[in-house]
Enzyme design. Structure first.
Site, PDB file in Angstrom:
ATOM      1  N   ASP A 145       0.803  -1.227   0.000  1.00 32.51           N
ATOM      2  CA  ASP A 145       0.000   0.000   0.000  1.00 32.51           C
ATOM      3  C   ASP A 145       0.833   1.272   0.000  1.00 32.51           C
ATOM      4  O   ASP A 145       0.378   2.325   0.437  1.00 32.51           O
ATOM      5  CB  ASP A 145      -0.908  -0.014   1.233  1.00 32.51           C
ATOM      6  CG  ASP A 145      -0.133  -0.275   2.520  1.00 32.51           C
ATOM      7  OD1 ASP A 145       1.097  -0.076   2.518  1.00 32.51           O
ATOM      8  OD2 ASP A 145      -0.754  -0.669   3.525  1.00 32.51           O
ATOM      9  N   GLU A 155      -0.437  -8.974  -1.450  1.00 29.97           N
ATOM     10  CA  GLU A 155      -1.050  -8.414  -0.232  1.00 29.97           C
ATOM     11  C   GLU A 155      -2.257  -7.538  -0.597  1.00 29.97           C
ATOM     12  O   GLU A 155      -2.426  -6.410  -0.127  1.00 29.97           O
ATOM     13  CB  GLU A 155      -0.035  -7.620   0.608  1.00 29.97           C
ATOM     14  CG  GLU A 155      -0.450  -7.400   2.051  1.00 29.97           C
ATOM     15  CD  GLU A 155       0.535  -6.515   2.810  1.00 29.97           C
ATOM     16  OE1 GLU A 155       0.498  -5.285   2.658  1.00 29.97           O
ATOM     17  OE2 GLU A 155       1.357  -7.076   3.559  1.00 29.97           O
ATOM     18  N   GLU A 175      -2.199   5.068   2.977  1.00 28.87           N
ATOM     19  CA  GLU A 175      -2.135   3.651   2.572  1.00 28.87           C
ATOM     20  C   GLU A 175      -3.496   3.046   2.230  1.00 28.87           C
ATOM     21  O   GLU A 175      -3.595   2.193   1.345  1.00 28.87           O
ATOM     22  CB  GLU A 175      -1.456   2.811   3.661  1.00 28.87           C
ATOM     23  CG  GLU A 175       0.037   3.076   3.819  1.00 28.87           C
ATOM     24  CD  GLU A 175       0.363   4.309   4.653  1.00 28.87           C
ATOM     25  OE1 GLU A 175      -0.566   4.912   5.240  1.00 28.87           O
ATOM     26  OE2 GLU A 175       1.547   4.684   4.715  1.00 28.87           O
ATOM     27  N   HIS A 197       5.842   5.109  12.739  1.00 26.54           N
ATOM     28  CA  HIS A 197       6.127   5.989  11.597  1.00 26.54           C
ATOM     29  C   HIS A 197       4.903   6.512  10.872  1.00 26.54           C
ATOM     30  O   HIS A 197       5.030   7.211   9.860  1.00 26.54           O
ATOM     31  CB  HIS A 197       6.997   5.252  10.579  1.00 26.54           C
ATOM     32  CG  HIS A 197       6.277   4.148   9.847  1.00 26.54           C
ATOM     33  ND1 HIS A 197       5.512   4.392   8.737  1.00 26.54           N
ATOM     34  CD2 HIS A 197       6.193   2.831  10.091  1.00 26.54           C
ATOM     35  CE1 HIS A 197       4.989   3.246   8.321  1.00 26.54           C
ATOM     36  NE2 HIS A 197       5.381   2.287   9.127  1.00 26.54           N
ATOM     37  N   ARG A 217       1.963   8.421   9.120  1.00 24.57           N
ATOM     38  CA  ARG A 217       1.724   9.844   8.808  1.00 24.57           C
ATOM     39  C   ARG A 217       0.538  10.423   9.577  1.00 24.57           C
ATOM     40  O   ARG A 217       0.568  11.581   9.981  1.00 24.57           O
ATOM     41  CB  ARG A 217       1.427   9.988   7.310  1.00 24.57           C
ATOM     42  CG  ARG A 217       2.648  10.260   6.480  1.00 24.57           C
ATOM     43  CD  ARG A 217       2.254  10.500   5.025  1.00 24.57           C
ATOM     44  NE  ARG A 217       3.299  11.169   4.294  1.00 24.57           N
ATOM     45  CZ  ARG A 217       4.455  10.612   3.946  1.00 24.57           C
ATOM     46  NH1 ARG A 217       4.706   9.356   4.280  1.00 24.57           N
ATOM     47  NH2 ARG A 217       5.358  11.288   3.278  1.00 24.57           N
ATOM     48  N   HIS A 232      12.695   5.340  12.947  1.00 22.59           N
ATOM     49  CA  HIS A 232      12.496   5.514  11.506  1.00 22.59           C
ATOM     50  C   HIS A 232      13.204   6.801  11.055  1.00 22.59           C
ATOM     51  O   HIS A 232      13.289   7.766  11.811  1.00 22.59           O
ATOM     52  CB  HIS A 232      10.984   5.597  11.256  1.00 22.59           C
ATOM     53  CG  HIS A 232      10.577   5.489   9.816  1.00 22.59           C
ATOM     54  ND1 HIS A 232      10.787   6.501   8.910  1.00 22.59           N
ATOM     55  CD2 HIS A 232       9.954   4.508   9.128  1.00 22.59           C
ATOM     56  CE1 HIS A 232      10.312   6.143   7.723  1.00 22.59           C
ATOM     57  NE2 HIS A 232       9.801   4.922   7.830  1.00 22.59           N
TER      58      HIS A 232
HETATM   59  C1  UD1 Z   1       6.627   4.943   3.584  1.00 25.61           C
HETATM   60  C2  UD1 Z   1       5.243   4.553   3.039  1.00 25.61           C
HETATM   61  C3  UD1 Z   1       4.443   3.811   4.099  1.00 25.61           C
HETATM   62  C4  UD1 Z   1       5.234   2.652   4.662  1.00 25.61           C
HETATM   63  C5  UD1 Z   1       6.575   3.160   5.175  1.00 25.61           C
HETATM   64  C6  UD1 Z   1       7.435   2.021   5.663  1.00 25.61           C
HETATM   65  C7  UD1 Z   1       4.106   6.025   1.451  1.00 25.61           C
HETATM   66  C8  UD1 Z   1       3.399   7.290   1.247  1.00 25.61           C
HETATM   67  N1  UD1 Z   1       4.509   5.776   2.688  1.00 25.61           N
HETATM   68  O1  UD1 Z   1       6.428   5.914   4.608  1.00 25.61           O
HETATM   69  O2  UD1 Z   1       3.242   3.323   3.514  1.00 25.61           O
HETATM   70  O3  UD1 Z   1       4.499   2.080   5.724  1.00 25.61           O
HETATM   71  O4  UD1 Z   1       7.270   3.805   4.096  1.00 25.61           O
HETATM   72  O5  UD1 Z   1       8.509   2.478   6.426  1.00 25.61           O
HETATM   73  O6  UD1 Z   1       4.305   5.279   0.519  1.00 25.61           O
HETATM   74  N2  UD1 Z   1      13.899   8.496   4.876  1.00 25.61           N
HETATM   75  C9  UD1 Z   1      15.283   8.432   4.827  1.00 25.61           C
HETATM   76  N3  UD1 Z   1      15.859   7.240   4.472  1.00 25.61           N
HETATM   77  C10 UD1 Z   1      15.148   6.113   4.197  1.00 25.61           C
HETATM   78  C11 UD1 Z   1      13.754   6.190   4.289  1.00 25.61           C
HETATM   79  C12 UD1 Z   1      13.139   7.387   4.606  1.00 25.61           C
HETATM   80  O7  UD1 Z   1      15.977   9.401   5.069  1.00 25.61           O
HETATM   81  O8  UD1 Z   1      15.751   5.084   3.890  1.00 25.61           O
HETATM   82  C13 UD1 Z   1      13.255   9.786   5.214  1.00 25.61           C
HETATM   83  C14 UD1 Z   1      13.395  10.813   4.074  1.00 25.61           C
HETATM   84  O9  UD1 Z   1      13.539  12.098   4.631  1.00 25.61           O
HETATM   85  C15 UD1 Z   1      12.055  10.672   3.340  1.00 25.61           C
HETATM   86  C16 UD1 Z   1      11.133  10.441   4.529  1.00 25.61           C
HETATM   87  O10 UD1 Z   1      11.855   9.582   5.401  1.00 25.61           O
HETATM   88  O11 UD1 Z   1      11.729  11.812   2.586  1.00 25.61           O
HETATM   89  C17 UD1 Z   1       9.782   9.856   4.180  1.00 25.61           C
HETATM   90  O12 UD1 Z   1       9.876   8.683   3.364  1.00 25.61           O
HETATM   91  P1  UD1 Z   1       8.538   8.192   2.591  1.00 25.61           P
HETATM   92  O13 UD1 Z   1       8.826   6.919   1.899  1.00 25.61           O
HETATM   93  O14 UD1 Z   1       7.957   9.294   1.801  1.00 25.61           O
HETATM   94  O15 UD1 Z   1       7.509   7.962   3.786  1.00 25.61           O
HETATM   95  P2  UD1 Z   1       7.553   6.955   4.997  1.00 25.61           P
HETATM   96  O16 UD1 Z   1       7.015   7.705   6.157  1.00 25.61           O
HETATM   97  O17 UD1 Z   1       8.880   6.318   5.090  1.00 25.61           O
HETATM   98  N1  UDP Z   2      11.972  -3.609  10.497  1.00 29.18           N
HETATM   99  C1  UDP Z   2      13.352  -3.706  10.305  1.00 29.18           C
HETATM  100  N2  UDP Z   2      14.180  -2.887  11.030  1.00 29.18           N
HETATM  101  C2  UDP Z   2      13.698  -1.973  11.923  1.00 29.18           C
HETATM  102  C3  UDP Z   2      12.288  -1.862  12.079  1.00 29.18           C
HETATM  103  C4  UDP Z   2      11.462  -2.691  11.344  1.00 29.18           C
HETATM  104  O1  UDP Z   2      13.828  -4.527   9.517  1.00 29.18           O
HETATM  105  O2  UDP Z   2      14.495  -1.270  12.547  1.00 29.18           O
HETATM  106  C5  UDP Z   2      11.086  -4.485   9.682  1.00 29.18           C
HETATM  107  C6  UDP Z   2       9.951  -5.172  10.403  1.00 29.18           C
HETATM  108  O3  UDP Z   2      10.351  -6.425  10.927  1.00 29.18           O
HETATM  109  C7  UDP Z   2       8.907  -5.318   9.314  1.00 29.18           C
HETATM  110  C8  UDP Z   2       9.133  -4.090   8.445  1.00 29.18           C
HETATM  111  O4  UDP Z   2      10.447  -3.627   8.750  1.00 29.18           O
HETATM  112  O5  UDP Z   2       9.123  -6.459   8.499  1.00 29.18           O
HETATM  113  C9  UDP Z   2       8.106  -3.053   8.769  1.00 29.18           C
HETATM  114  O6  UDP Z   2       8.467  -1.825   8.227  1.00 29.18           O
HETATM  115  P1  UDP Z   2       7.693  -0.486   8.585  1.00 29.18           P
HETATM  116  O7  UDP Z   2       7.169  -0.572   9.962  1.00 29.18           O
HETATM  117  O8  UDP Z   2       8.636   0.616   8.251  1.00 29.18           O
HETATM  118  O9  UDP Z   2       6.523  -0.454   7.509  1.00 29.18           O
HETATM  119  P2  UDP Z   2       5.019  -1.026   7.495  1.00 29.18           P
HETATM  120  O10 UDP Z   2       5.061  -2.495   7.682  1.00 29.18           O
HETATM  121  O11 UDP Z   2       4.245  -0.313   8.554  1.00 29.18           O
HETATM  122  O12 UDP Z   2       4.544  -0.627   6.128  1.00 29.18           O
END
Ligand code: UD1
Ligand code: UDP
Length: 385
Positions: free
Chosen positions: A105, A127, A141, A221, A223, A254
């Site tokens: 999602d 999924e 999502e 994490h 939003r 995160h």
């Molecule tokens: C995203 C997904 C969410 C998912 C989550 C898993 C969307 C809109 N959101 O949210 O569905 O549950 O990932 O974790 O698709 N950033 C870093 N390094 C990284 C990752 C993120 O610096 O490796 C920071 C950056 O500043 C980036 C911000 O996090 O701009 C947001 O990342 P983004 O993928 O837009 O949203 P998430 O909150 O991570």
């Molecule tokens: N996870 C990881 N390292 C971490 C935190 C989470 O590998 O420090 C794994 C966790 O076991 C799960 C996935 O990341 O499989 C979940 O990611 P996240 O919570 O970012 O996203 P969501 O599942 O909510 O989309």
């Protein structure tokens, strides 16, 4: 639609993903696809995440054919949506796969589905069918996965409940397959592969050992919780830590700045709260297997924890994964600080209540989802001939 890759006479499958959870959940499927002689498996990452995605790619040794390197610091939904759509046009036009696979999602999952649809390429949604029926919870999502489902041609539903959701929305029954969730495949794979000794380093890194039986593992994490919700979560955690100095809270934070700012500001100085960087999946899975209790808003962790017999308090108002709640291993507690504290305290004080929740259950799969999905994809290909 194209039927076969003209050069290689195999079915060409392009898997597209961008974030940590998609990578974890697609890794077993990519491995399984690579074993098939009848399949040419190609991989494209949008890199909506960067460091957190790379951790997974390295761990599972996934080689990417395309890396769009899209992540920008503090990107908006508009940024990532527009840049992903634009970049995927070229990838899809060059690759011309028979089918595109997307997972879950995220914005990458939705946009990759839209891009494939624009080029009339078939889409398999892994999924599929998760719902809260609330368009802003989780945000964005709930709408991303609905849109991906609308665009898909094959729906891989993890559970019967997810299939029911799809049937209620009128999707064709013959194209919906209950496979289990590939996250359980990934979890079992990594727990089998990674040596315990290596993973224990993660505990010694911050002065703990597996003898510390009361370790609370936290992630967050979402939003929809940014701002007040996150502050409330932090105040709840602070109270748990201050009232129970015999426990340790480990929180891999995160990388999103909207998460890091309040977490470090409110929890940075609490002695028994350890704020650490995101862990690679092997180490995180090991920590899950060692902890007493998990507090999270994560989707994937709600699925993994029951398989490990770990109780989960879900810091959200709604969940699209009711199976763990029904199995009695997870409880929705919202983001109110007092509620988070009280529900955690109950599980720290009441051993019977704790034992009732700390039961192993597998509502999300048996570790063979990827094999089932590949079997279905190959069946599709044969049916076409
Ligand atoms: C995203 C997904 C969410 C998912 C989550 C898993 C969307 C809109 N959101 O949210 O569905 O549950 O990932 O974790 O698709 N950033 C870093 N390094 C990284 C990752 C993120 O610096 O490796 C920071 C950056 O500043 C980036 C911000 O996090 O701009 C947001 O990342 P983004 O993928 O837009 O949203 P998430 O909150 O991570
Ligand atoms: N996870 C990881 N390292 C971490 C935190 C989470 O590998 O420090 C794994 C966790 O076991 C799960 C996935 O990341 O499989 C979940 O990611 P996240 O919570 O970012 O996203 P969501 O599942 O909510 O989309």
């Amino acid at each position: 639609m194209e039927s076969k890759c003209v050069h290689c006479k195999t079915m060409k499958i392009l898997t597209i993903f961008g974030t940590r959870p998609e990578a974890i959940k697609l890794a077993p499927l990519i491995k399984e696809l690579q074993k098939q002689k009848a399949v040419t498996s190609r991989v494209c990452v949008t890199a909506q995440h960067r460091e957190m995605l790379d951790q997974v790619l390295q761990l599972f040794k996934i080689k990417c054919d395309w890396d769009l390197d899209l992540m920008r610091k503090d990107q908006s939904l508009f940024d990532i949506t527009a840049r992903a759509l634009q970049s995927l046009e070229r990838v899809l036009k060059e690759e011309r796969p028979d089918i595109v696979l997307v997972q879950g999602d995220t914005t990458t999952a939705f946009v990759a589905s839209l891009a494939a649809y624009y080029l009339k390429i078939k889409i398999g949604h892994v999924e599929a069918g998760l719902r809260t029926a609330d368009k802003f919870n989780p945000f964005p999502e709930e709408i991303n996965r609905r849109l991906a489902d609308v665009l898909a041609d094959l729906w891989f539903a993890p559970t019967e409940k997810a299939k029911e959701n799809l049937l209620q929305e009128g999707f064709p029954p013959g194209r919906i397959f209950v496979t289990g969730n590939t996250v359980i495949d990934a979890l079992f794979l990594i727990l089998r592969q990674e040596s315990r000794a290596k993973n224990q380093l993660v505990l010694s890194d911050f002065g703990l050992s597996t003898d510390d039986s009361r370790l609370i593992l936290v992630t967050g994490h979402r939003r929809e919780s940014f701002g007040k919700g996150f502050e409330q979560i932090c105040y709840g955690l602070k109270k748990i830590a201050e009232r129970n100095n015999d426990i340790q809270i480990v929180y891999p934070v995160h990388l999103n700045p909207h998460v890091r700012d309040p977490v470090h500001r409110i929890l940075g100085d609490v002695a028994n709260i350890h704020l650490i960087e995101p862990l690679d999946y092997a180490r995180f899975a090991f920590l899950m297997s060692q902890c007493y209790l998990i507090l999270t808003d994560s989707g994937g962790i709600q699925e993994e924890a029951p398989a490990l017999g770990k109780p989960v308090l879900v810091m959200r108002d709604k969940t699209e994964r009711p199976e763990a709640i029904e199995a009695g291993t997870a409880k929705l507690v919202g983001t109110n600080s007092e509620r988070i504290f009280l529900e955690s305290q109950k599980l720290l004080d009441d051993h019977i209540k704790y034992k009732q929740m700390a039961r192993r259950a597998n509502p999300f799969g048996d570790g063979r989802a990827a094999k089932r999905i590949v079997g279905i994809l190959l069946g599709e290909d044969e049916a076409k001939e």
